[in-house]
Design an enzyme around this catalytic site. Structure first.
Site, PDB file in Angstrom:
ATOM      1  N   GLU A  33       0.835  -1.210   0.000  1.00 44.93           N
ATOM      2  CA  GLU A  33       0.000   0.000   0.000  1.00 44.93           C
ATOM      3  C   GLU A  33       0.862   1.248   0.000  1.00 44.93           C
ATOM      4  OE1 GLU A  33      -3.126   0.032  -1.141  1.00 44.93           O
ATOM      5  OE2 GLU A  33      -3.664  -1.306   0.506  1.00 44.93           O
ATOM      6  N   HIS A  34       0.498   2.192  -0.830  1.00 46.24           N
ATOM      7  CA  HIS A  34       1.255   3.442  -0.997  1.00 46.24           C
ATOM      8  C   HIS A  34       2.695   3.159  -1.444  1.00 46.24           C
ATOM      9  CE1 HIS A  34      -1.881   6.239   0.270  1.00 46.24           C
ATOM     10  NE2 HIS A  34      -2.233   5.318   1.147  1.00 46.24           N
ATOM     11  N   THR A  35       2.845   2.116  -2.205  1.00 45.46           N
ATOM     12  CA  THR A  35       4.147   1.803  -2.800  1.00 45.46           C
ATOM     13  C   THR A  35       4.149   2.107  -4.304  1.00 45.46           C
ATOM     14  OG1 THR A  35       3.349  -0.441  -3.055  1.00 45.46           O
ATOM     15  CG2 THR A  35       4.805  -0.047  -1.190  1.00 45.46           C
ATOM     16  N   ASP A  36       2.938   2.235  -4.900  1.00 47.50           N
ATOM     17  CA  ASP A  36       2.910   2.263  -6.377  1.00 47.50           C
ATOM     18  C   ASP A  36       3.440   3.560  -6.972  1.00 47.50           C
ATOM     19  OD1 ASP A  36       0.624   3.766  -5.712  1.00 47.50           O
ATOM     20  OD2 ASP A  36      -0.628   2.860  -7.269  1.00 47.50           O
ATOM     21  N   SER A  67     -26.606   7.452 -14.157  1.00 47.00           N
ATOM     22  CA  SER A  67     -26.171   6.367 -13.279  1.00 47.00           C
ATOM     23  C   SER A  67     -27.330   5.867 -12.434  1.00 47.00           C
ATOM     24  CB  SER A  67     -25.058   6.855 -12.348  1.00 47.00           C
ATOM     25  OG  SER A  67     -24.868   5.892 -11.326  1.00 47.00           O
ATOM     26  N   GLY A 124     -17.718   4.896  -2.413  1.00 44.88           N
ATOM     27  CA  GLY A 124     -16.681   5.510  -1.569  1.00 44.88           C
ATOM     28  C   GLY A 124     -15.996   4.517  -0.654  1.00 44.88           C
ATOM     29  N   GLY A 126     -13.340   2.598  -1.218  1.00 37.76           N
ATOM     30  CA  GLY A 126     -11.916   2.314  -1.390  1.00 37.76           C
ATOM     31  C   GLY A 126     -11.693   1.035  -2.188  1.00 37.76           C
ATOM     32  N   SER A 128     -12.144   1.120  -5.349  1.00 41.65           N
ATOM     33  CA  SER A 128     -11.849   1.692  -6.664  1.00 41.65           C
ATOM     34  C   SER A 128     -13.024   1.764  -7.611  1.00 41.65           C
ATOM     35  CB  SER A 128     -10.721   0.914  -7.342  1.00 41.65           C
ATOM     36  OG  SER A 128      -9.520   1.301  -6.782  1.00 41.65           O
ATOM     37  N   ASP A 174      -4.570   0.807  -9.215  1.00 46.00           N
ATOM     38  CA  ASP A 174      -6.000   0.511  -9.335  1.00 46.00           C
ATOM     39  C   ASP A 174      -6.389   0.225 -10.784  1.00 46.00           C
ATOM     40  OD1 ASP A 174      -5.851   1.214  -6.731  1.00 46.00           O
ATOM     41  OD2 ASP A 174      -6.938   3.102  -6.928  1.00 46.00           O
TER      42      ASP A 174
HETATM   43  C1  GLA Z   1      -5.225   4.687  -4.156  1.00 49.11           C
HETATM   44  C2  GLA Z   1      -4.473   5.024  -5.436  1.00 49.11           C
HETATM   45  C3  GLA Z   1      -3.444   3.939  -5.788  1.00 49.11           C
HETATM   46  C4  GLA Z   1      -2.566   3.599  -4.584  1.00 49.11           C
HETATM   47  C5  GLA Z   1      -3.394   3.385  -3.330  1.00 49.11           C
HETATM   48  C6  GLA Z   1      -2.550   3.221  -2.091  1.00 49.11           C
HETATM   49  O1  GLA Z   1      -6.028   3.564  -4.331  1.00 49.11           O
HETATM   50  O2  GLA Z   1      -5.364   5.198  -6.509  1.00 49.11           O
HETATM   51  O3  GLA Z   1      -2.681   4.342  -6.894  1.00 49.11           O
HETATM   52  O4  GLA Z   1      -1.588   4.586  -4.385  1.00 49.11           O
HETATM   53  O5  GLA Z   1      -4.300   4.448  -3.093  1.00 49.11           O
HETATM   54  O6  GLA Z   1      -1.793   2.061  -2.164  1.00 49.11           O
END
Ligand code: GLA
Length: 387
Positions: A33-36, A67, A124, A126, A128, A174
């Site tokens: 997470e938060h590595t991309d 929608s 909402g 998370g 995506s 995502d």
């Molecule tokens: C969101 C972003 C991704 C990624 C995550 C955290 O989903 O869209 O690109 O950075 O947060 O891992």
């Protein structure tokens, strides 16, 4: 679902013409997470829940959007030649952003569209839903107009739309996970060069359970951009003492060796998370290959602690869901998933413990937070398709 959405399409936009239907999944990230956006690895998978669309070409250059998830908003109208982001455009900023991005990349959309969406990803959450809509739009444009783009191109164009049109500086995870999804597999993606490998997820007698905090993300997007710039600040200072292009190139020992080059304490912690989380992701994939699900679960737990203490993107809602999960018998691992600041957690739970998990974690959450959480036992599905 196809019949339902086509029927509603005809009610709203009128019958006639060729109406085609499509689907794109949501995603959950298992670890990484938060590595991309730090040149690290991620390990997400596409879900069988996602977004459905019905679409028809128009004779003119008008765009009409509707929608089924936001019926009260009615039909949004605009046209292909005046695409620009606007707050009052609501969710349509996502498909419009992708149409705009195709134009920017040299793919001219020849005619307007009527587009109806219906999603079963919790709003909402998370998981995506926005990237799902983006990839779905890209897939539809390719399918209707024959644009010469691969699924990977669709992921990149969707990310470009999110960054440039919607102003969220997100990484590629995502959109990539959604575009490239494969049933019963997670995607081990190296974001430094987009090389990837599918890893079969064979959970023996266990399920993936998503717990949705029902906390709206609110300021999440601006905090997301702030985390990203803190990592960039740390990287720039590390680059004065070592030759690296991204935080993902360091292992834990190398990071500790150079850490003192990072001036602000907070940036040091953000970078530490990025480096260690990347290493954890490598270890987690190894553990899975060795069928060591217990180790995989422990790494998920460590990931959460790092996101809570060093990266500071959890908050009381996600922490409560995870900490209650850790206390529950039969939980192999549990962590927040996605950007954080609200949204969901992902847990691996033994089959026989799922009911008790939902009861216990749900009960404790309501007690402490004051409103309920929702739980979904999910399956890993394929990428986008025409249905
Ligand atoms: C969101 C972003 C991704 C990624 C995550 C955290 O989903 O869209 O690109 O950075 O947060 O891992």
């Amino acid at each position: 679902m196809k019949e339902k959405i086509v029927k509603r399409f005809q009610e709203i936009f009128g019958a006639g013409g060729e109406i085609r239907s499509y689907f794109a999944p949501g995603r959950v990230n298992l670890i990484g997470e938060h590595t991309d956006y730090n040149g690290g690895h991620v390990f997400p998978c596409a879900l069988t829940i996602g977004t459905y669309a019905a679409v028809r070409r128009r004779e003119d250059r008008k765009l009409r959007f509707y929608s089924m998830n936001f019926e009260a908003a009615g039909v949004y109208e605009s046209d292909l030649d005046s695409l620009k982001p606007a707050r009052e455009a609501g969710w349509t900023n996502y498909p419009k952003g992708v149409m705009w991005a195709f134009g920017q990349k040299g793919f001219q959309i020849p005619c307007g569209l009527d587009l109806m969406l219906c999603g079963n990803i919790p709003n909402g959450s998370g998981l995506s839903s926005s990237a799902s809509v983006e990839v779905l739009t890209g897939y539809i444009l390719k399918s209707l107009f024959g644009f010469d783009v691969t699924l990977q191109d669709i992921a990149l164009i969707s990310q470009y739309a999110e960054n440039q049109y919607n102003g969220v500086n997100c990484g590629i995870m995502d959109q990539f996970a959604i575009a490239m999804g494969k049933k019963d597999h997670a995607i081990f993606l190296d974001t430094s060069d987009l090389s990837y490998e599918y890893a079969p997820i064979r959970l023996k007698e266990a399920k993936i359970v998503i717990s949705c905090s029902n906390k709206k993300r609110g300021l999440g997007d601006s905090k997301y951009n702030e985390r990203r710039s803190e990592c960039e600040e740390a990287l720039a200072q590390l680059q004065t003492v070592t030759d690296i292009r991204s935080l993902g190139e360091l292992d834990e020992a190398q990071f500790e060796q150079y850490r003192s080059a990072i001036k602000r304490e907070v940036c040091g912690r953000r970078a530490k998370h990025a480096v260690w989380e990347n290493q954890r992701t490598l270890q987690a994939v190894e553990a899975l290959k060795a069928n060591d699900v217990e180790r995989f679960g422990r790494l998920m737990n460590e990931s959460h602690i790092s996101l809570r203490d060093d990266y500071e993107v959890t908050g009381i809602e996600l922490d409560t869901l995870v900490e209650e999960a850790w206390k529950t018998e039969g939980v192999i691992g549990s962590r927040m998933t996605g950007a954080g600041f609200g949204g969901c957690t992902v847990s691996i739970v033994k089959d026989e413990a799922v009911d008790a998990f939902i009861r216990q974690v749900g009960g404790a959450y309501r007690e402490k937070i004051g409103y309920k959480a929702d739980f979904y036992v999910v399956d890993i599905g394929d990428g986008p398709s025409e249905i």
